[in-house]
Design an enzyme around this catalytic site. Structure first.
Site, PDB file in Angstrom:
ATOM      1  N   ASN A 180     -34.542  -4.297  12.067  1.00 23.66           N
ATOM      2  CA  ASN A 180     -33.623  -4.726  13.126  1.00 23.66           C
ATOM      3  C   ASN A 180     -33.647  -3.670  14.228  1.00 23.66           C
ATOM      4  O   ASN A 180     -33.058  -2.609  14.076  1.00 23.66           O
ATOM      5  CB  ASN A 180     -32.215  -4.868  12.527  1.00 23.66           C
ATOM      6  CG  ASN A 180     -31.166  -5.155  13.585  1.00 23.66           C
ATOM      7  OD1 ASN A 180     -31.495  -5.470  14.729  1.00 23.66           O
ATOM      8  ND2 ASN A 180     -29.905  -5.046  13.210  1.00 23.66           N
ATOM      9  N   SER A 226     -28.578   2.478   6.609  1.00 25.86           N
ATOM     10  CA  SER A 226     -29.229   3.790   6.469  1.00 25.86           C
ATOM     11  C   SER A 226     -30.291   3.817   5.380  1.00 25.86           C
ATOM     12  O   SER A 226     -30.414   4.795   4.653  1.00 25.86           O
ATOM     13  CB  SER A 226     -28.179   4.890   6.259  1.00 25.86           C
ATOM     14  OG  SER A 226     -27.310   4.959   7.378  1.00 25.86           O
ATOM     15  N   GLU A 281     -24.761  -5.560   4.113  1.00 20.29           N
ATOM     16  CA  GLU A 281     -24.764  -4.343   4.914  1.00 20.29           C
ATOM     17  C   GLU A 281     -23.356  -3.769   4.974  1.00 20.29           C
ATOM     18  O   GLU A 281     -22.545  -4.184   5.819  1.00 20.29           O
ATOM     19  CB  GLU A 281     -25.236  -4.640   6.342  1.00 20.29           C
ATOM     20  CG  GLU A 281     -26.662  -5.107   6.434  1.00 20.29           C
ATOM     21  CD  GLU A 281     -27.295  -4.731   7.770  1.00 20.29           C
ATOM     22  OE1 GLU A 281     -28.366  -4.135   7.752  1.00 20.29           O
ATOM     23  OE2 GLU A 281     -26.710  -5.022   8.821  1.00 20.29           O
ATOM     24  N   HIS A 315     -24.385 -10.148  12.136  1.00 14.16           N
ATOM     25  CA  HIS A 315     -24.488  -8.694  11.951  1.00 14.16           C
ATOM     26  C   HIS A 315     -23.126  -8.077  12.266  1.00 14.16           C
ATOM     27  O   HIS A 315     -22.398  -8.569  13.132  1.00 14.16           O
ATOM     28  CB  HIS A 315     -25.570  -8.131  12.881  1.00 14.16           C
ATOM     29  CG  HIS A 315     -25.878  -6.694  12.605  1.00 14.16           C
ATOM     30  ND1 HIS A 315     -25.072  -5.678  13.063  1.00 14.16           N
ATOM     31  CD2 HIS A 315     -26.859  -6.108  11.871  1.00 14.16           C
ATOM     32  CE1 HIS A 315     -25.572  -4.518  12.633  1.00 14.16           C
ATOM     33  NE2 HIS A 315     -26.648  -4.755  11.914  1.00 14.16           N
ATOM     34  N   GLY A 355     -26.110   2.935  10.364  1.00 14.03           N
ATOM     35  CA  GLY A 355     -26.336   3.945  11.399  1.00 14.03           C
ATOM     36  C   GLY A 355     -25.572   5.239  11.188  1.00 14.03           C
ATOM     37  O   GLY A 355     -25.489   6.071  12.090  1.00 14.03           O
ATOM     38  N   GLU A 382     -22.297  -5.655  13.964  1.00 13.25           N
ATOM     39  CA  GLU A 382     -22.093  -5.299  15.378  1.00 13.25           C
ATOM     40  C   GLU A 382     -21.732  -6.535  16.199  1.00 13.25           C
ATOM     41  O   GLU A 382     -20.984  -6.442  17.170  1.00 13.25           O
ATOM     42  CB  GLU A 382     -23.358  -4.597  15.915  1.00 13.25           C
ATOM     43  CG  GLU A 382     -23.476  -3.190  15.329  1.00 13.25           C
ATOM     44  CD  GLU A 382     -24.904  -2.691  15.133  1.00 13.25           C
ATOM     45  OE1 GLU A 382     -25.841  -3.256  15.713  1.00 13.25           O
ATOM     46  OE2 GLU A 382     -25.066  -1.723  14.356  1.00 13.25           O
ATOM     47  N   LYS A 404     -32.307  -3.724  17.064  1.00 14.02           N
ATOM     48  CA  LYS A 404     -31.070  -3.705  17.871  1.00 14.02           C
ATOM     49  C   LYS A 404     -31.439  -3.644  19.364  1.00 14.02           C
ATOM     50  O   LYS A 404     -32.469  -4.180  19.749  1.00 14.02           O
ATOM     51  CB  LYS A 404     -30.186  -2.541  17.441  1.00 14.02           C
ATOM     52  CG  LYS A 404     -29.988  -2.524  15.919  1.00 14.02           C
ATOM     53  CD  LYS A 404     -28.903  -1.635  15.460  1.00 14.02           C
ATOM     54  CE  LYS A 404     -28.794  -1.759  13.940  1.00 14.02           C
ATOM     55  NZ  LYS A 404     -27.663  -1.027  13.412  1.00 14.02           N
TER      56      LYS A 404
HETATM   57  P1  PGA Z   1     -29.418   1.341   9.943  1.00 18.29           P
HETATM   58  O1  PGA Z   1     -29.055  -0.130  10.466  1.00 18.29           O
HETATM   59  O2  PGA Z   1     -30.621   1.229   9.048  1.00 18.29           O
HETATM   60  O3  PGA Z   1     -29.721   2.131  11.192  1.00 18.29           O
HETATM   61  O4  PGA Z   1     -28.226   1.853   9.217  1.00 18.29           O
HETATM   62  C1  PGA Z   1     -29.104  -1.236   9.609  1.00 18.29           C
HETATM   63  C2  PGA Z   1     -28.661  -2.492  10.348  1.00 18.29           C
HETATM   64  O5  PGA Z   1     -27.683  -2.441  11.087  1.00 18.29           O
HETATM   65  O6  PGA Z   1     -29.278  -3.569  10.215  1.00 18.29           O
END
Ligand code: PGA
Length: 248
Positions: free
Chosen positions: A9, A210, A165, A93, A171, A95, A11
């Site tokens: 992803n 992460s 997630e 997601h 992140g 976000e 983003k």
């Molecule tokens: P990350 O993001 O691996 O940077 O933690 C995962 C995601 O939001 O899909």
């Protein structure tokens, strides 16, 4: 056996130059046996589709509209994404839920559009740190998954991929332990098994939050973790492919 799926992803990161560099680097290396998938931002989907035309790497969009077409300025429909040639669409997601107030009902509407366009929805679920600390993890992910299993048909559900997630792990550098992730994955699969055992046995549950080359293998060897949804580490070809290899 479920084939592992490792999805990147991206983003809101990238440029035409970065997309070219990243994908060419991925293509120059030996592909892992896990299925790879990338979710570039909308403006780079065409470019990614062209660059990956002869490869096995799949391409998905990070979101789509709940509407089919019409006066929805700024929106992109699942139908358009299918027309472009993507195979998957990421939905719900955290976000999107956090910054765009996406609800479980909206995610369901979007999933219906994605399925109607013959694409695969990758639906994200996950709890916040406060919810985990309050012992509400299962309750939260159940609430997020329930509209899908109640309202989609069995044939539709057979195409759905679920990504667990935990919001506190996205992140942040904090990763769920393999045991914590496995526990939630097993719970989600047991919920689906109540609808249909065979469906549950075949459904892919990805872990995201992460995931990096150094923790991927221990997560991906858990029995109910069928792959990863990778944010940060998917922007680096070596790291992303290393996670793909860890899934073998
Ligand atoms: P990350 O993001 O691996 O940077 O933690 C995962 C995601 O939001 O899909």
């Amino acid at each position: 056996m479920r084939q592992k799926l490792v999805a990147g992803n991206w983003k809101m990161h990238g440029s035409q130059q970065m997309v070219k560099h990243l994908l060419e680097k991925m293509l120059s290396q030996q592909a892992p046996s896990a299925k790879l998938l990338v979710f570039p931002p909308y403006p780079y989907l065409s470019q990614a589709i062209q660059l990956l035309a002869k490869s096995e790497i799949g391409i998905g969009a990070q979101d789509c509209s709940q509407a089919d077409e019409g006066a929805y300025t700024g929106e992109v429909s699942a139908k358009m994404l299918a027309d472009l040639g993507v195979s998957h669409v990421l939905l719900g997601h955290s976000e999107r839920r956090q910054y765009h107030a996406e609800t479980d009902a909206l995610v369901l509407e979007k999933a219906k559009r994605v399925l109607a366009a013959d694409l695969i929805p990758v639906v994200c679920v996950g709890e916040t740190l406060a919810q985990r600390e309050a012992g509400e993890t299962n309750k939260v992910v159940l609430q997020q998954l329930t509209p899908l299993i109640e309202k989609l048909t069995l044939a539709q559900l057979q195409k759905v991929v679920v990504a667990y997630e935990p919001v506190w792990a996205i992140g942040t550098g904090l990763t769920a332990t393999p045991e914590q992730a496995q526990e939630v994955h097993a719970f989600l699969r047991s919920v689906v098994a109540k609808v249909d055992k065979e469906l549950a046995a075949k459904m892919l549950f990805l872990y995201g939050g992460s995931m990096k080359p150094d923790n991927a293998a221990s997560l991906l060897k858990m029995p109910d973790i069928d792959g990863g949804l990778i944010g940060g580490a998917s922007l680096d070809a070596d790291q992303f492919l290393a996670i793909g290899k860890a899934a073998e």
